[in-house]
Design an enzyme around this catalytic site. Structure first.
Site, PDB file in Angstrom:
ATOM      1  N   ARG A  31       0.969   5.779  -0.506  1.00 51.38           N
ATOM      2  CA  ARG A  31       0.433   7.086  -0.873  1.00 51.38           C
ATOM      3  C   ARG A  31       1.604   8.046  -1.070  1.00 51.38           C
ATOM      4  O   ARG A  31       1.485   9.236  -0.886  1.00 51.38           O
ATOM      5  CB  ARG A  31      -0.533   7.591   0.194  1.00 51.38           C
ATOM      6  CG  ARG A  31       0.083   7.729   1.563  1.00 51.38           C
ATOM      7  CD  ARG A  31      -0.932   8.194   2.589  1.00 51.38           C
ATOM      8  NE  ARG A  31      -0.501   7.878   3.923  1.00 51.38           N
ATOM      9  CZ  ARG A  31      -0.137   8.790   4.833  1.00 51.38           C
ATOM     10  NH1 ARG A  31      -0.142  10.060   4.540  1.00 51.38           N
ATOM     11  NH2 ARG A  31       0.218   8.409   6.044  1.00 51.38           N
ATOM     12  N   ASN A  32       2.754   7.460  -1.400  1.00 51.92           N
ATOM     13  CA  ASN A  32       3.976   8.244  -1.546  1.00 51.92           C
ATOM     14  C   ASN A  32       4.691   7.955  -2.848  1.00 51.92           C
ATOM     15  O   ASN A  32       4.591   6.849  -3.384  1.00 51.92           O
ATOM     16  CB  ASN A  32       4.949   7.891  -0.414  1.00 51.92           C
ATOM     17  CG  ASN A  32       4.639   8.652   0.848  1.00 51.92           C
ATOM     18  OD1 ASN A  32       4.581   9.888   0.834  1.00 51.92           O
ATOM     19  ND2 ASN A  32       4.397   7.927   1.920  1.00 51.92           N
TER      20      ASN A  32
ATOM     21  N   GLN B 275       0.864  -1.189   0.000  1.00 55.56           N
ATOM     22  CA  GLN B 275       0.000   0.000   0.000  1.00 55.56           C
ATOM     23  C   GLN B 275       0.896   1.233   0.000  1.00 55.56           C
ATOM     24  O   GLN B 275       1.876   1.277   0.734  1.00 55.56           O
ATOM     25  CB  GLN B 275      -0.859  -0.049   1.268  1.00 55.56           C
ATOM     26  CG  GLN B 275      -1.124   1.262   1.953  1.00 55.56           C
ATOM     27  CD  GLN B 275      -2.160   2.086   1.220  1.00 55.56           C
ATOM     28  OE1 GLN B 275      -3.052   1.521   0.587  1.00 55.56           O
ATOM     29  NE2 GLN B 275      -2.033   3.394   1.256  1.00 55.56           N
TER      30      GLN B 275
ATOM     31  N   GLY C  84       4.650  -1.315   7.298  1.00 56.31           N
ATOM     32  CA  GLY C  84       5.888  -0.643   7.726  1.00 56.31           C
ATOM     33  C   GLY C  84       5.661   0.182   8.972  1.00 56.31           C
ATOM     34  O   GLY C  84       4.706  -0.030   9.723  1.00 56.31           O
ATOM     35  N   ARG C  85       6.531   1.132   9.147  1.00 51.33           N
ATOM     36  CA  ARG C  85       6.457   2.019  10.315  1.00 51.33           C
ATOM     37  C   ARG C  85       5.298   2.999  10.120  1.00 51.33           C
ATOM     38  O   ARG C  85       5.138   3.573   9.052  1.00 51.33           O
ATOM     39  CB  ARG C  85       7.790   2.772  10.396  1.00 51.33           C
ATOM     40  CG  ARG C  85       8.013   3.545  11.637  1.00 51.33           C
ATOM     41  CD  ARG C  85       9.379   4.247  11.553  1.00 51.33           C
ATOM     42  NE  ARG C  85       9.651   4.942  12.798  1.00 51.33           N
ATOM     43  CZ  ARG C  85       9.155   6.127  13.094  1.00 51.33           C
ATOM     44  NH1 ARG C  85       8.369   6.755  12.243  1.00 51.33           N
ATOM     45  NH2 ARG C  85       9.448   6.695  14.252  1.00 51.33           N
ATOM     46  N   ASP C  86       4.492   3.177  11.159  1.00 49.92           N
ATOM     47  CA  ASP C  86       3.399   4.163  11.172  1.00 49.92           C
ATOM     48  C   ASP C  86       2.502   4.049   9.931  1.00 49.92           C
ATOM     49  O   ASP C  86       2.171   5.051   9.302  1.00 49.92           O
ATOM     50  CB  ASP C  86       3.977   5.579  11.287  1.00 49.92           C
ATOM     51  CG  ASP C  86       2.931   6.580  11.766  1.00 49.92           C
ATOM     52  OD1 ASP C  86       1.920   6.144  12.357  1.00 49.92           O
ATOM     53  OD2 ASP C  86       3.103   7.783  11.531  1.00 49.92           O
ATOM     54  N   HIS C  87       2.110   2.826   9.621  1.00 50.41           N
ATOM     55  CA  HIS C  87       1.255   2.597   8.448  1.00 50.41           C
ATOM     56  C   HIS C  87      -0.048   3.386   8.595  1.00 50.41           C
ATOM     57  O   HIS C  87      -0.736   3.293   9.610  1.00 50.41           O
ATOM     58  CB  HIS C  87       0.949   1.096   8.329  1.00 50.41           C
ATOM     59  CG  HIS C  87       0.159   0.734   7.114  1.00 50.41           C
ATOM     60  ND1 HIS C  87       0.723   0.133   6.019  1.00 50.41           N
ATOM     61  CD2 HIS C  87      -1.144   0.910   6.804  1.00 50.41           C
ATOM     62  CE1 HIS C  87      -0.209  -0.060   5.101  1.00 50.41           C
ATOM     63  NE2 HIS C  87      -1.357   0.416   5.559  1.00 50.41           N
ATOM     64  N   ALA C  88      -0.388   4.136   7.564  1.00 47.36           N
ATOM     65  CA  ALA C  88      -1.637   4.917   7.514  1.00 47.36           C
ATOM     66  C   ALA C  88      -1.780   5.891   8.678  1.00 47.36           C
ATOM     67  O   ALA C  88      -2.885   6.294   9.028  1.00 47.36           O
ATOM     68  CB  ALA C  88      -2.863   3.996   7.440  1.00 47.36           C
TER      69      ALA C  88
END
Lengths: 71, 378
Positions: free
Chosen positions: B189-190, B187, B281-285
């Site tokens: 958004r980057n 997933q 991953g780290r801090d997903h969403a």
């Protein structure tokens, strides 16, 4: 969409065994574990019934080819 | 092939012209683009096993338990709101036409009309009631009632990315035709930096296929624009990805920024697309400091019955001493040797028109971003 729950009987020894299995797994109860297992088994049957028609599948493949996903 | 969530891929699509004509005679509710996209997501089974918008019982159990009323894992309410005027025109048992830009896209069989507490909704899903949280702000902006019931999808909403628009039925055929028995979903958004690439390629090492699935939809200010994300991944695929084991398609739905709960939601969606594994991953969403860095990984402990395998990654960084990209599990050196792939830092450099160093971002990717006058959501 309301889901009614019903009672199903299983042997006490099996219940105790499941209680042991689900310890520290995230399953909150024997019921939720049994529901999960049954759902998995039933889904396998459902999936076998749920096959694409040949035309349907060919349409999907054609689209995938036209978009460059398949050769 | 992995089974869809709940065992069956939902298909609520009808191409009957008669229904389209009938819809024009029904009371109607106009949809935003994001709502229209989620209507299509329900119809095409992206949100399987949901066949419509949640009724009260599912909504309540999702808030309280992070599950549907039938105990299946589900963490984000899928609902449609209505104001007093709208509900004055429909009763439970009626049908409501769902329009987008003057076209009837769907029909809702209204099973239930119910009120809800916005603060409780926010607190349960987002773990905060702060309006600073973009997901919470959207809840507070919703109308006061919710409509529950099954939908019928008559037509798909428009997409800006037809080249990359695939539904679960199609990705499932694609994965099978490519011979991928195990597929990891990513997933995003980057626009990708080197850290993202290493996470994806490390995961791909253990499975047959990689499915990059950028989220297209409403985002917050400062996020990369959709077209920038797609362009940068195109460049990355062209130069750095193996063609027979990696692919990309878009997921059109809004970001909720619900952190841990959204990680579960994202995993379920990818399961429906046919993925067997999902990268978290780290801090997903996450957004701001609303969630702990690994909360979105910890929540998976509560969902042993999710049916898709999460692949957890802490963080990758460049280590000058190791001479490459590593992670905390394999690098023995101290932080003084590390260059972190800070999204904020990369964004600041790009905003100044500077190209981030090659240790942080592929030059082709940086070039693609800089080719846009305004690469970020304003």
């Amino acid at each position: 969409m309301e889901e009614k729950m019903v009672t199903v009987e299983i042997p006490a020894s099996l219940y105790a065994k499941i209680e042991g299995i689900i310890k520290d797994t995230g399953f909150k109860s024997v019921s939720s574990y049994v529901t999960y297992v049954l759902r998995e088994v039933l889904a396998e049957d459902e999936e076998e019934q749920e096959v694409f028609s040949k035309e349907d599948e060919e349409r999907v493949k054609e689209r995938l080819r036209s978009l460059g996903y398949l050769d | 092939m992995i089974k869809p969530h709940g065992g069956r891929l939902v298909n609520r699509i009808s191409h009957e012209e008669r229904l389209r004509e009938e819809a024009r005679e029904m009371p109607r509710r106009d949809l935003t683009l994001d709502e229209a996209r989620d209507l299509a997501n329900i119809g095409h089974g992206v949100f399987s096993p949901l066949e419509g918008y949640m009724c009260r019982e599912d909504f309540e159990v999702v808030l309280e338990e992070g599950r549907l009323a039938n105990d299946l894992p589900w963490t984000i309410p899928i609902v449609i709101d209505a104001d007093r005027d709208e509900i004055a025109r429909v009763l439970e048992g009626d049908t409501l036409a769902l329009f987008y830009e003057g076209r009837p896209l769907g029909i809702l069989d209204v099973e239930e009309i119910f009120s809800y507490e916005k603060k409780r909704y926010a607190e349960k899903v987002f773990k905060t009631t702060s309006e600073e949280h973009p997901g919470v702000a959207r809840i507070y902006a919703k109308k006061d009632h919710l409509l529950g019931g099954r939908i019928t999808l008559l037509e798909d909403p428009p997409t800006n990315f037809p080249r990359y628009k695939l539904w679960p039925k199609e990705t499932r055929v694609l994965f099978r035709e490519r011979g991928w028995r195990t597929v990891v979903g990513f997933q995003t958004r980057n626009a990708p930096h080197i850290g993202h690439e290493y996470v994806q390629k490390t995961a791909l090492t253990f499975v047959d296929g990689l499915f990059i699935n950028p989220l297209i939809g409403k985002k917050k200010r400062g996020d990369f624009k959709d077209e920038v994300i797609i362009k940068t991944y195109e460049v990355l695929f062209e130069h750095y990805y193996p063609k027979d084991s990696a692919t990309m398609a878009v997921l059109e739905t809004e970001m909720r920024y619900a952190g841990p709960r959204e990680a579960i939601f994202h995993a379920i969606i990818r399961k429906n697309f046919g993925c067997t594994h999902f990268i978290v991953g780290r801090d997903h969403a996450g957004v701001g400091n609303f969630y702990g860095p690994f909360e979105a990984q910890e929540i998976f402990d509560y969902y042993p019955d999710l049916g898709i395998v999460p692949m957890f990654f802490k963080s990758f960084f460049h280590c000058a001493k190791c001479g490459g990209v590593v992670n905390d599990k394999i690098c023995p050196h101290g932080p003084e040797h590390h260059i972190n792939f800070s999204g904020t830092k990369i964004r600041e450099m790009l905003l100044r028109g500077e190209r981030p160093p090659e240790t942080m971002m592929r030059p082709e990717v940086a070039e693609a971003i800089l080719s846009f006058d305004h690469p970020f959501v304003e």
